[in-house]
Design an enzyme around this catalytic site. Structure first.
Site, PDB file in Angstrom:
ATOM      1  N   SER A 102       2.309  -3.662   5.397  1.00 53.30           N
ATOM      2  CA  SER A 102       1.179  -2.776   5.660  1.00 53.30           C
ATOM      3  C   SER A 102       0.635  -3.027   7.064  1.00 53.30           C
ATOM      4  O   SER A 102       1.345  -2.922   8.033  1.00 53.30           O
ATOM      5  CB  SER A 102       0.109  -2.956   4.581  1.00 53.30           C
ATOM      6  OG  SER A 102      -0.873  -1.967   4.686  1.00 53.30           O
TER       7      SER A 102
ATOM      8  N   ASP B 220      -1.506   3.370   9.908  1.00 51.65           N
ATOM      9  CA  ASP B 220      -1.022   1.996  10.006  1.00 51.65           C
ATOM     10  C   ASP B 220       0.511   1.978   9.968  1.00 51.65           C
ATOM     11  O   ASP B 220       1.139   3.037   9.823  1.00 51.65           O
ATOM     12  CB  ASP B 220      -1.657   1.130   8.917  1.00 51.65           C
ATOM     13  CG  ASP B 220      -1.190   1.460   7.517  1.00 51.65           C
ATOM     14  OD1 ASP B 220      -0.641   2.556   7.314  1.00 51.65           O
ATOM     15  OD2 ASP B 220      -1.383   0.626   6.613  1.00 51.65           O
TER      16      ASP B 220
ATOM     17  N   ASP C 284       2.997   1.382   7.913  1.00 49.95           N
ATOM     18  CA  ASP C 284       3.776   2.067   6.868  1.00 49.95           C
ATOM     19  C   ASP C 284       3.154   3.404   6.481  1.00 49.95           C
ATOM     20  O   ASP C 284       3.598   4.046   5.530  1.00 49.95           O
ATOM     21  CB  ASP C 284       3.989   1.174   5.638  1.00 49.95           C
ATOM     22  CG  ASP C 284       2.725   0.908   4.856  1.00 49.95           C
ATOM     23  OD1 ASP C 284       1.660   0.752   5.485  1.00 49.95           O
ATOM     24  OD2 ASP C 284       2.788   0.824   3.612  1.00 49.95           O
TER      25      ASP C 284
ATOM     26  N   ASP D  53       0.362   4.488   5.128  1.00 50.53           N
ATOM     27  CA  ASP D  53      -0.367   4.814   3.900  1.00 50.53           C
ATOM     28  C   ASP D  53      -1.878   4.831   4.150  1.00 50.53           C
ATOM     29  O   ASP D  53      -2.615   5.498   3.444  1.00 50.53           O
ATOM     30  CB  ASP D  53       0.015   3.899   2.731  1.00 50.53           C
ATOM     31  CG  ASP D  53      -0.251   2.427   2.986  1.00 50.53           C
ATOM     32  OD1 ASP D  53      -0.664   2.062   4.115  1.00 50.53           O
ATOM     33  OD2 ASP D  53      -0.037   1.621   2.059  1.00 50.53           O
TER      34      ASP D  53
END
Length: 578
Positions: A150, A303, A305, A307
């Site tokens: 993340s 961010d 990834d 999400d």
């Protein structure tokens, strides 16, 4: 500090075991140079496979993210899938972000699945986590994985596991997978030799299917058509968002999107930021500077990834400010419900979901539109669980949590910054069409529902002792809850671990109706809320604060906002949290 016998034994097993030469050399180098503290941290435990998967610093050692800890986790998951779905073809989808080693880890995982007779669908290159969630359901997979940490610093990587509905694993699968992973005692038990015939590539076709679903979320295309040249600045913060966000915005009809070029190239070293986290202003600074230079209308950031999403808007003084996760969630909820009502799309089956540490203004907004609002534990797997329980009977519209995550529509079952970027841009276009900025729309919203102000602080307690301190803090708060906070009586204690809500004035007890989670909430006489929640993945304990005051007029916003900020500071001081 000298190595304990247990750690020394673990180090020796890696030096003599079936590990590659580079791994052994890096461990030997630490030994030879007397770096006992670094060795202890790398070997004092086995990197824990938690309810969401793995996350840790990359490197050699049992407490590090590497091909062996990843391999053992994947073998354990494979064993569980084979037991859960006997005598049928098992399929998994895999994606990865821009972090160092992410592609290699994804290919290793796909190889292990294939070696176990499981069909693996691996994206051709980096892709956002929400697209992985979508692909699982689209392909009829039983499970899926994404290699990501993340928005953690560059030293980290991780491995998130999903189930057949596209959500992260929940009970009983989470605990059962953990048991299977813990049963793997050595990498010798891992089937590393891939079967290429069982590995298939995902690419443009899956992208198009996903983007088509995102586009279906649009409620007011006419406003976009009129405001198609809305000036948008976007940064992917060196992550996966660059693959989908510009395409999604173009599909919605936005023609004036400016990318922060210095942050556009995926790069696991995240060279322009200390931490690639859109929750932090320093990570957003390049985008804000570009927006100021271009006199833009909106800043969007995702961010690594993709999400989570951060947004920037101009306030009434023309200054660029960042909205926090609660403000964005409230604006999105207000827009989705009001636009659906205006478009005649609202039904009496509609519902939203938000988490127990997210602003209760979402409940007020839902009530205003006659829409049901459900509350659940922190984490989108719980939001997905509520959708799953009501599928076919009720209609999920949207939901979110304060930590900059939102999920609009149910074709993805995890937080999705791609669809959020598109709808936030539509929301800004609709506001501009009405002569408003998004900031002004937000202030107007709070004049209707009262000004809610939320904040949080994270206390980091490092190492083994730190974890013990956090547990002791929670034990103390349970055993001796404060009678007053900031001169306000505590009238209710919500203990999500025991599942009991206790009225401290009457002694009456009711249930939370949620599964057990180590969270405590203190409700004050004036309706303010303080929540204590240890992190499940990091050595942190978070305290969340929510306070509210009526807002009679938009011109009073700054004054009331400052007053509420002072109140939160008083709560923090009274609870001795600094």
């Amino acid at each position: 500090m000298a190595l304990t016998p247990e750690i020394q034994t673990r180090v020796n097993s890696w030096l003599t075991g079936n590990y590659d030469a580079d791994t052994k050399a890096s461990i030997q180098q630490l030994l030879d140079s007397g770096q006992d503290e670094a060795l202890s941290d790398a070997f004092y435990r086995t990197l824990e496979f938690g309810t969401g998967g793995l996350r840790g610093i990359m490197g050699a050692g049992s407490n590090r993210m590497n091909r062996y800890t990843l391999g053992m986790a994947t073998q354990g998951l494979s064993n569980y899938l084979l037991k859960s779905f006997p005598n049928q073809e098992i399929k998994v989808a895999l994606a990865h972000d821009s972090r160092n080693n992410s592609r290699e880890f994804a290919e290793i995982a796909a190889g292990i699945f294939s070696a176990n007779g499981i069909t693996a669908y691996l994206f051709e290159a980096l892709r956002p986590t929400p697209e992985l969630s979508f692909a699982i359901r689209h392909l009829g997979c039983q499970s899926g994985c994404v290699i990501t940490a993340s928005h953690n610093p560059k030293e980290y990587n991780g491995y998130k596991v999903y189930w057949a509905d596209g959500s992260q694993v929940v009970a009983p699968h989470d605990k059962n997978i953990i048991a299977e992973v813990e049963a793997i005692q050595s990498p010798d038990e891992v089937k590393f030799t891939a079967d290429p015939s069982r590995i298939h590539t995902l690419g443009a076709d899956m992208d198009e299917a996903y983007l088509n679903e995102v586009h279906k979320l649009s409620i007011n295309p006419a406003a976009i058509q009129r405001q198609h040249d809305l000036k948008i600045v976007y940064t992917p913060l060196h992550g996966t968002g660059i693959t989908m966000v510009p395409k999604a915005l173009a599909k919605f009809g936005f023609t004036n999107v400016s990318i922060v070029e210095a942050q556009a190239t995926p790069d696991g070293n995240f060279p322009t930021v200390l931490s690639p986290n859109p929750e932090e202003k320093v990570a957003m600074q390049m985008a804000l500077d570009q927006a100021k230079a271009q006199d833009a209308d909106l800043v969007l950031a995702t961010d690594p990834d993709a999400d989570r999403i951060g947004i920037g808007v101009k306030n009434t003084a023309g200054e660029w400010v960042l909205l926090n996760g609660n403000q964005t969630a409230a604006l999105l909820t207000q827009y989705l419900l009001s636009a659906r009502k205006e478009a005649g799309k609202m039904t009496d089956k509609d519902f939203i979901v938000y988490t127990i540490v997210t602003s209760d203004v979402l409940s007020d907004i839902a009530r205003n539109y006659g829409v049901t609002a459900y509350q659940t534990l922190t984490g989108f797997k719980y939001i997905a669980g509520i959708i799953r329980e009501r599928e076919g009977r009720e209609t999920y519209i949207g939901g979110g949590e304060e930590s900059y995550g939102y999920m609009i529509g149910d074709f993805v079952r995890d937080k999705d910054s791609i669809s959020a970027c598109a709808i936030i841009a539509e929301m800004a276009a609709v506001a501009k069409d009405r002569g408003q900025s998004l900031y002004e729309a937000m202030v107007q919203m709070y004049t209707e529902y009262g000004l809610y102000k939320e904040d949080l602080i994270s206390l980091t307690k490092k190492g083994q002792r730190g974890a013990e301190e956090i547990q002791e803090m929670m034990r103390s708060l349970r055993a001796n809850p404060p009678k007053t906070i900031a001169n306000q009586p505590v009238v209710e204690l919500r203990d999500y671990k025991t599942g009991v809500i206790r009225n401290l004035l009457t002694g009456a007890e009711t249930g939370t109706g949620l599964e057990s989670s180590n969270v405590l909430q203190f409700i004050l006489a004036d309706g303010s809320k303080v929540s204590a929640r240890p992190s499940g993945t990091e050595p942190k304990i978070k305290f969340y604060f929510s306070v509210r005051n009526p807002l009679g007029s938009a011109v009073d916003f700054d004054q009331v906002n400052a007053k509420l900020g002072d109140y939160i500071n008083l709560i923090i001081e009274d609870m001795q949290l600094k």
